[in-house]
Scaffold this active site. Structure first.
Site, PDB file in Angstrom:
ATOM      1  N   ASP A 625       0.825  -1.219   0.000  1.00  0.00           N
ATOM      2  CA  ASP A 625       0.000   0.000   0.000  1.00  0.00           C
ATOM      3  C   ASP A 625       0.855   1.264   0.000  1.00  0.00           C
ATOM      4  O   ASP A 625       1.791   1.376   0.780  1.00  0.00           O
ATOM      5  CB  ASP A 625      -0.881   0.030   1.262  1.00  0.00           C
ATOM      6  CG  ASP A 625      -1.999  -1.006   1.211  1.00  0.00           C
ATOM      7  OD1 ASP A 625      -2.521  -1.238   0.110  1.00  0.00           O
ATOM      8  OD2 ASP A 625      -2.342  -1.556   2.270  1.00  0.00           O
ATOM      9  N   HIS A 720     -16.388   5.411   2.298  1.00  0.00           N
ATOM     10  CA  HIS A 720     -16.475   6.393   3.386  1.00  0.00           C
ATOM     11  C   HIS A 720     -17.901   6.620   3.857  1.00  0.00           C
ATOM     12  O   HIS A 720     -18.136   7.316   4.830  1.00  0.00           O
ATOM     13  CB  HIS A 720     -15.849   7.721   2.935  1.00  0.00           C
ATOM     14  CG  HIS A 720     -14.411   7.569   2.559  1.00  0.00           C
ATOM     15  ND1 HIS A 720     -14.020   7.321   1.262  1.00  0.00           N
ATOM     16  CD2 HIS A 720     -13.291   7.572   3.290  1.00  0.00           C
ATOM     17  CE1 HIS A 720     -12.704   7.198   1.232  1.00  0.00           C
ATOM     18  NE2 HIS A 720     -12.239   7.348   2.450  1.00  0.00           N
TER      19      HIS A 720
HETATM   20  N1  GLN Z   1      -4.725  -2.157   3.183  1.00  0.00           N
HETATM   21  C1  GLN Z   1      -5.194  -1.023   3.882  1.00  0.00           C
HETATM   22  C2  GLN Z   1      -6.620  -1.239   4.347  1.00  0.00           C
HETATM   23  O1  GLN Z   1      -7.371  -1.847   3.656  1.00  0.00           O
HETATM   24  C3  GLN Z   1      -5.124   0.224   3.019  1.00  0.00           C
HETATM   25  C4  GLN Z   1      -5.539   1.452   3.779  1.00  0.00           C
HETATM   26  C5  GLN Z   1      -5.384   2.773   3.011  1.00  0.00           C
HETATM   27  O2  GLN Z   1      -5.367   2.826   1.816  1.00  0.00           O
HETATM   28  N2  GLN Z   1      -5.277   3.864   3.695  1.00  0.00           N
HETATM   29  O3  GLN Z   1      -7.026  -0.791   5.395  1.00  0.00           O
END
Ligand code: GLN
Ligand code: ZN
Length: 787
Positions: A625, A720
């Protein structure tokens, strides 16, 4: 005699008192009087710290009930008209409604304050916005400080910065005015930002305000114009002299402050502005001193920001003193010393740290400690050197030398293993074995994924139960085996649900992580965590960034056990889940004794080993990520390339140690990548998942126009919101995506991780998502057969 000041002090309180007072007021547990009392208490405490340390002024105006930009709007009376509030009678409740929204109003937009992790509320401008004056809270605060007997410097956001940071809005729904947003060409072929049409109004507002400040006995007004550290458009630069000429007559002496970067390009402008003095940031813009100082006018104060307001290391006071000393002859009492920017961006007080050991603490300086550092410099400047200066200042210098010396040799900082690894990196380490086309064929042969494969971003709902188990384990209330059992049960559940849903590529759900940086930082050498090192992010939300103090080293595997266990539960591919080097860096306080890129590379090497261990353990897809990748971009576009080059390289080093068959994924939020697409492509992840649903896939167009070569998963629903997106909506977005991305390259996934959501809506949304993907798949497969 040099003077000493800070550009601002953290307002939240060493124990986050403001946060708790705000939240209990919002919940109706306490009344407004209680909140106001906490505010007054914190202000008094922070002024006292400044005065006790020996600063020449206390700074008033850095306090805010939610945000300093909103505070400035409330002060000027320039709040968005769509709320229908009377600016002169704005109540605290209404102020919070502006910030947080209410039953009838959506909140003002929030965005990052320059390149910090602080978020401000974006001013909403209309062609007729007026600045007729608003609340008098600032004047009450000034009276408070004066009653306590302090010399007062008021800090204000400058008119041009305020105007620049706002957005033109077309209507009362707060929507962007597209017509007005684009610049108009004038006859002389120079572009003028339509926002500048508001300049006469905003000048009138500031004039009135400054005149009132003059009357209230304020000695100096610090007027912040950080936009000068951007590569500012000419129309804005040209607006400075007339604006400040107009403000001068009725104003107290003005100290125009710049920060977050060097302002060399504006040296002549700054020398000529009709202000009492100018402040420049010598931490971020260390090499601008000569340019600025050359021909500095006889009658102008030059305030030098030498103590870092963005990081928490003790300053090398000797070397700063050596730089300032020669200036003293030239500037005399027109030389001021201060923090580089407001101390808002560092934690409040090192004394509240009981989690860090004495050695580590001896290297650090939080806001309160920085006050003493500034005063020590001032005293050393005003006397001839040390030992005859003052006991307290001497102690600061001695501590500074000790910190520097111990950081140079400490074996906790310098790790030979890491140095050797760094030295041995070759260009081949940043290269996958084969090109993407070859890799993806091998990966497809191995996994045989359907068209439009479905997956998620990593986390699944973090239920109360998960949090309770994690906390209990951390406290030592439950043992390791118990904890392992609980987390494994959670992983079982998550895998089973994903199987039921029919997702193609699974994840283990990240129940063992409370934070994507902290989880890894806690397992790496070179990282430290504070108990109380809170920094305001927005409103009542605070973050506690870890501290990278030493060479980063991975003593053992960090995620392999979890991923391996999860893979045993399914025949489908299980994605390993890591946080990338740039994000690990960006969301931490980073050591200042080596370039950031070196630290990024060290993290990359640690991750590279983790990636390989995952591969060896049979994990064939690994996601790294990088949500903070874009956020690391320097303020000046001319510096972007350097950053992007090393950031991309760090990512590649972390990812490239695997065989062609291993599929590397990455994920980024906020996908405004159009201006950096070549670098996103250069990261060479086999699959990138991004956030696109809220923009109705518009953000994807850039990828299409650029012919982004690798696989891509544009988010098909917004995580969100608790609202469950329907099949048709997602299908529509997918069809839009197909117009831009070739079918074989297109993945289907949500916008981001699901950890903040509840299970019912998550399950329903994913069910719909899989249905949408299957519908499209069936249709396209039928077409292919027919052809
Ligand atoms: N792998 C993380 C999650 O799913 C990615 C979080 C993010 O992009 N901030 O929580
Ligand atoms: Zn995300």
């Amino acid at each position: 005699m040099a003077l000493a000041h800070v550009l601002g002090f953290p307002r939240i309180g060493a124990q986050r008192e403001l946060k708790f007072a705000q939240e209990s007021f919002w919940q109706g547990v306490t009344n407004e009087a209680a909140l106001r009392e906490t505010g007054a208490l914190l202000r008094a405490r922070h002024w006292k710290a400044q005065a006790d340390a020996g600063l020449d002024f206390v700074t008033v105006g850095d306090f805010a009930w939610y945000d300093q930009v909103l505070g400035t709007l409330a002060l000027l009376g320039a709040i968005p008209a769509r709320f229908g509030f009377v600016p002169q009678r704005l109540t605290l409740v209404e102020y919070f409604t502006l910030a947080r929204g209410g039953k009838q109003h959506f909140a003002m937009e929030m965005t990052k304050w320059f390149d910090t992790n602080y978020h401000y509320l974006v001013p909403e401008w209309k062609a007729d916005t007026e600045f007729n004056g608003g609340v008098d809270w600032l004047f009450e605060e000034i009276a408070e400080a004066q009653a306590l007997g302090y010399r007062v410097k008021v800090a204000l956001i400058g008119p041009l910065t305020l105007l620049y940071l706002g957005k033109m809005k077309a209507n009362d729904r707060g929507e962007l005015d597209n017509k007005v947003e684009t610049k108009v060409e004038t006859k002389v072929e120079t572009k003028v930002d339509p926002k500048l049409a508001l300049l006469p109004n905003i000048i009138a507002g500031y004039k009135k305000l400054l005149a009132q400040l003059q009357v209230s006995g304020v000695e100096v007004v610090q007027i912040d114009e950080p936009i000068l550290a951007l590569e500012l458009e000419n129309d804005w630069v040209q607006a400075f002299p007339p604006t400040y000429a107009a403000l001068k007559p009725a104003a107290p002496p003005l100290l125009l402050t710049t920060y977050f970067g060097e302002v060399k390009a504006h040296a002549a402008l700054l020398r000529g502005l009709p202000v009492m003095g100018v402040h420049v940031d010598l931490v971020r813009g260390a090499d601008q001193l000569d340019t600025i100082v050359g021909e500095w006018p006889q009658d102008k104060v030059l305030s030098l920001g030498v103590i870092d307001g963005r990081n928490l290391w003790r300053c090398d006071l000797d070397s700063v003193l050596a730089r300032l000393k020669p200036l003293q002859a030239q500037l005399g009492d027109r030389l001021w010393v201060g923090s580089s920017c407001s101390l808002l961006h560092v934690p409040v007080d090192l004394k509240c740290e009981d989690k860090l050991d004495t050695e580590l603490k001896s290297w650090l300086s939080f806001a309160t400690q920085k006050l003493s550092e500034i005063v020590a410099l001032k005293l050393a400047l005003n006397t001839n050197g040390l030992s005859n200066c003052s006991k307290v200042a001497d102690a600061e210098f001695i501590a500074s030398r000790a910190a520097l010396a111990s950081r140079k040799i400490s074996s906790r900082i310098h790790n030979r293993l890491v140095q050797k690894r760094l030295d041995s990196i070759t260009e081949a380490d940043a290269q996958r074995v084969s090109q993407f086309n070859t890799r993806i064929d091998k990966q497809q042969a191995k996994w045989n994924l359907p068209l439009f494969p479905t997956t998620t971003i990593g986390s699944f709902p973090q239920t109360q139960e998960i949090r309770i188990s994690r906390a209990a384990y951390k406290r030592g209330d439950i043992g390791h085996l118990d904890y392992l059992d609980k987390m494994r049960n959670e992983i079982r559940l998550v895998v089973q649900k994903q199987e039921e849903l029919g997702l193609d590529v699974l994840v283990h759900g990240e129940p063992e992580r409370n934070d994507m940086v902290e989880y890894f930082g806690e397992q790496l050498w070179g990282y430290a965590f504070t108990a109380n090192g809170w920094v305001q992010s927005y409103g009542s939300r605070c973050v506690k960034p870890p501290i990278i103090y030493g060479d980063v080293y991975r003593p053992e595997a960090m995620t392999v056990g979890w991923s391996q266990f999860a893979q045993t539960l399914t025949d489908k591919p299980m994605k390993g889940m890591l946080t990338g080097p740039v994000t690990m860096l960006q969301w931490s306080f980073v050591r200042d004794d080596q370039p950031r890129e070196t630290t990024a590379l060290q993290i990359a090497l640690a991750l590279r080993d983790e990636v390989r261990d995952l591969e060896r353990a049979g994990i064939g897809m690994i996601q790294i990520d990088e949500p903070a990748f874009r956020e690391g971009l320097p303020l000046k576009a001319s510096e972007w390339k350097h950053y992007l080059d090393w950031a991309v390289r760090a990512f590649r080093i972390s990812a490239a140690g695997v065989a062609d068959e291993t599929q590397i994924h990455t994920h980024m939020c906020y996908s405004e990548f159009n201006d950096i697409l070549p670098w996103i492509a250069a990261m060479d992840a086999d699959v990138i998942t991004i956030e696109t649903s809220r923009s109705d896939m518009k953000l994807l167009n850039g990828f299409g126009a650029f012919s982004y070569p690798n696989d891509i998963g544009p988010g098909v629903y917004d995580i969100h919101s608790p609202r469950v997106a329907q099949v048709d909506e997602m299908e529509r977005l997918l069809r839009k995506a197909r117009g831009v991305i070739p079918d074989r390259r297109l993945w289907v996934n949500p916008d981001c991780g699901l950890k903040t959501r509840g299970w019912p809506e998550t399950y329903a949304a994913l069910e719909n998502m899989v249905t949408a993907a299957r519908r499209l798949r069936a249709e396209v497969e039928a077409e292919l057969k027919a052809a």
